[in-house]
Motif scaffolding. Structure first.
Motif, PDB file in Angstrom:
ATOM      1  N   MET A   1       0.822  -1.200   0.000  1.00 58.09           N
ATOM      2  CA  MET A   1       0.000   0.000   0.000  1.00 58.09           C
ATOM      3  C   MET A   1       0.863   1.260   0.000  1.00 58.09           C
ATOM      4  N   ASP A   2       1.985   1.218   0.741  1.00 58.13           N
ATOM      5  CA  ASP A   2       2.872   2.384   0.764  1.00 58.13           C
ATOM      6  C   ASP A   2       3.357   2.724  -0.645  1.00 58.13           C
ATOM      7  N   ALA A   3       3.708   1.689  -1.417  1.00 57.64           N
ATOM      8  CA  ALA A   3       4.183   1.914  -2.784  1.00 57.64           C
ATOM      9  C   ALA A   3       3.091   2.557  -3.632  1.00 57.64           C
ATOM     10  N   ALA A   4       1.847   2.127  -3.443  1.00 56.18           N
ATOM     11  CA  ALA A   4       0.734   2.683  -4.217  1.00 56.18           C
ATOM     12  C   ALA A   4       0.516   4.152  -3.882  1.00 56.18           C
ATOM     13  N   ILE A   5       0.595   4.490  -2.601  1.00 55.96           N
ATOM     14  CA  ILE A   5       0.390   5.882  -2.184  1.00 55.96           C
ATOM     15  C   ILE A   5       1.492   6.778  -2.738  1.00 55.96           C
ATOM     16  N   MET A   6       2.745   6.328  -2.620  1.00 56.48           N
ATOM     17  CA  MET A   6       3.863   7.131  -3.114  1.00 56.48           C
ATOM     18  C   MET A   6       3.799   7.294  -4.629  1.00 56.48           C
ATOM     19  N   LEU A   7       3.480   6.209  -5.331  1.00 58.35           N
ATOM     20  CA  LEU A   7       3.442   6.264  -6.790  1.00 58.35           C
ATOM     21  C   LEU A   7       2.300   7.152  -7.279  1.00 58.35           C
ATOM     22  N   THR A   8       1.206   7.178  -6.540  1.00 60.50           N
ATOM     23  CA  THR A   8       0.092   8.047  -6.907  1.00 60.50           C
ATOM     24  C   THR A   8       0.519   9.507  -6.913  1.00 60.50           C
ATOM     25  N   VAL A   9       1.386   9.855  -5.965  1.00 56.63           N
ATOM     26  CA  VAL A   9       1.873  11.233  -5.880  1.00 56.63           C
ATOM     27  C   VAL A   9       2.882  11.534  -6.989  1.00 56.63           C
ATOM     28  N   MET A  10       3.755  10.570  -7.294  1.00 57.57           N
ATOM     29  CA  MET A  10       4.878  10.831  -8.196  1.00 57.57           C
ATOM     30  C   MET A  10       4.564  10.598  -9.667  1.00 57.57           C
ATOM     31  N   ALA A  11       3.648   9.687  -9.982  1.00 60.68           N
ATOM     32  CA  ALA A  11       3.445   9.269 -11.369  1.00 60.68           C
ATOM     33  C   ALA A  11       2.366  10.089 -12.059  1.00 60.68           C
ATOM     34  N   GLY A  12       2.251   9.867 -13.363  1.00 57.89           N
ATOM     35  CA  GLY A  12       1.211  10.523 -14.139  1.00 57.89           C
ATOM     36  C   GLY A  12       1.646  11.860 -14.708  1.00 57.89           C
ATOM     37  N   PRO A  13       0.794  12.497 -15.513  1.00 59.01           N
ATOM     38  CA  PRO A  13       1.121  13.787 -16.118  1.00 59.01           C
ATOM     39  C   PRO A  13       1.372  14.865 -15.067  1.00 59.01           C
ATOM     40  N   LEU A  29      -4.339   3.442  -8.039  1.00 54.09           N
ATOM     41  CA  LEU A  29      -3.329   2.517  -7.531  1.00 54.09           C
ATOM     42  C   LEU A  29      -3.637   2.057  -6.109  1.00 54.09           C
ATOM     43  N   VAL A  30      -4.249   2.912  -5.320  1.00 55.06           N
ATOM     44  CA  VAL A  30      -4.612   2.514  -3.956  1.00 55.06           C
ATOM     45  C   VAL A  30      -5.648   1.392  -4.000  1.00 55.06           C
ATOM     46  N   ARG A  31      -6.596   1.497  -4.907  1.00 56.42           N
ATOM     47  CA  ARG A  31      -7.582   0.422  -5.074  1.00 56.42           C
ATOM     48  C   ARG A  31      -6.894  -0.863  -5.527  1.00 56.42           C
TER      49      ARG A  31
END
Length: 248
Positions: A1-13, A29-31
Motif C-alpha cells: 500500500m505504501d508503494a501505491a500511495i507514493m506512486l500516486t503522488v509521483m506518477a502521471g502527467p 493505484l490505492v484500489r
C-alpha cells in the motif's frame, strides 16, 4: 500500500514537466493495492493474470518454489513457463548496460561539474556516461529498442507480468517492476521482483497485494544480530623511558 500511495503522488502527467505530456491517465493505484476478499474470506485477484516464470527461477532458492505454490493457489492466477530470446544474455549483459550510462548521467551533469565527491565510490561510472561517443549512444539506443521489442513480443506474448531474478532488463527499459519479501534464507530476508508491461503498475500491485494478504513475510523482520562481548585488553602502563623506547 505504501508503494501505491507514493506512486500516486509521483506518477502521471505533471503540468510542470513537459516530458510527461501525453502520458495515460493514472489508474487508481490505492484500489489496486487493496486485496479482494470474497464473502467466504477467500483472497483472489481483481482480474485473471498470467504470471511468467523464467528459466532457472527457483534454482538454489527454496523460498521461490514456495512463492510459486502460494501464487498458484490464488484464484485468478495462471503460472506460465517463459523462454527468453536466444540473444537475451547479450542484450542484458554488462557491455550493453555500460552503453546506457549516458541516460543515467544526463540529468546529473550539473552536479558532476560542481562536486564529484557527491557521487561517492561510483563516480567513475557516472563520468563514463559523459564520455560515450555519439556512435556508441546510437548503437545503445538501437540495442535498447531491440531489447524492448524482444520483451514485449517475447515473454509478454504469453504472460501479463513476469517474475525476475534481478531488476534487469526492466530497469534498463523503464518498464514497471516491484520488489516484495517472500521469506528468509539462512536468516536473511529473501525477495522477488515482478515486472510488468508499460503503464501496468496497477496489475503489479494487484498481484503483490493478493500475495501479501495470504502471507505475512512483509510484516516480519530478521532476528537481531548477536553481538560478541567486547573483550577489554588491559595494557601495562609504561614510564617515559619505556614509551620513548617503544616508539623509536
Amino acid at each position: 500500500m505504501d508503494a501505491a500511495i507514493m506512486l500516486t503522488v509521483m506518477a502521471g502527467p505533471d503540468a510542470e514537466d513537459p516530458r510527461t505530456r501525453g502520458l495515460p491517465r493514472l489508474p487508481n493505484l490505492v484500489r489496486a493495492a487493496t486485496p479482494v476478499v470474497s464473502s467466504k474470506g477467500k483472497v483472489r485477484l481483481r482480474r485473471p493474470t498470467r504470471i511468467g516464470v523464467p528459466p532457472g527461477f527457483t534454482d538454489g532458492i527454496a523460498r521461490r518454489s514456495a512463492l510459486l505454490d502460494t501464487l498458484a493457489d490464488l484464484p485468478g492466477v495462471t503460472l506460465v513457463e517463459i523462454r527468453y530470446p536466444t540473444d537475451w544474455s547479450t542484450l542484458t549483459g554488462s557491455a550493453f548496460n555500460a552503453a546506457r550510462l549516458s541516460e543515467r548521467t544526463e540529468p546529473f551533469r550539473r552536479w558532476l561539474r560542481e562536486d564529484l565527491t557527491k557521487f561517492g565510490v561510483s563516480v567513475l561510472s557516472w563520468l563514463q556516461g559523459l564520455m560515450l561517443s555519439g556512435d556508441e549512444w546510437i548503437t545503445a539506443q538501437r540495442a535498447k529498442h531491440h531489447l524492448l521489442r524482444a520483451v514485449l513480443d517475447g515473454p509478454f506474448d504469453h504472460c501479463d507480468v513476469l517474475l525476475q531474478t534481478s531488476p534487469v532488463p526492466f530497469d534498463i527499459l523503464g518498464l514497471p517492476e516491484i520488489g516484495f519479501p517472500i521469506g528468509f534464507t539462512a536468516g536473511m530476508p529473501t525477495g522477488a521482483i515482478l515486472g510488468g508491461a508499460p503503464y501496468e503498475e496497477d496489475r503489479l500491485l494487484e498481484v503483490v497485494a493478493a500475495y501479501q494478504a495470504v502471507t505475512d513475510w512483509h510484516r516480519r523482520r530478521p532476528a537481531d544480530p548477536v553481538l560478541e562481548p567486547v573483550k577489554r585488553v588491559v595494557r601495562p602502563l609504561l614510564n617515559a623511558v619505556e614509551a620513548a623506547a617503544a616508539s623509536a
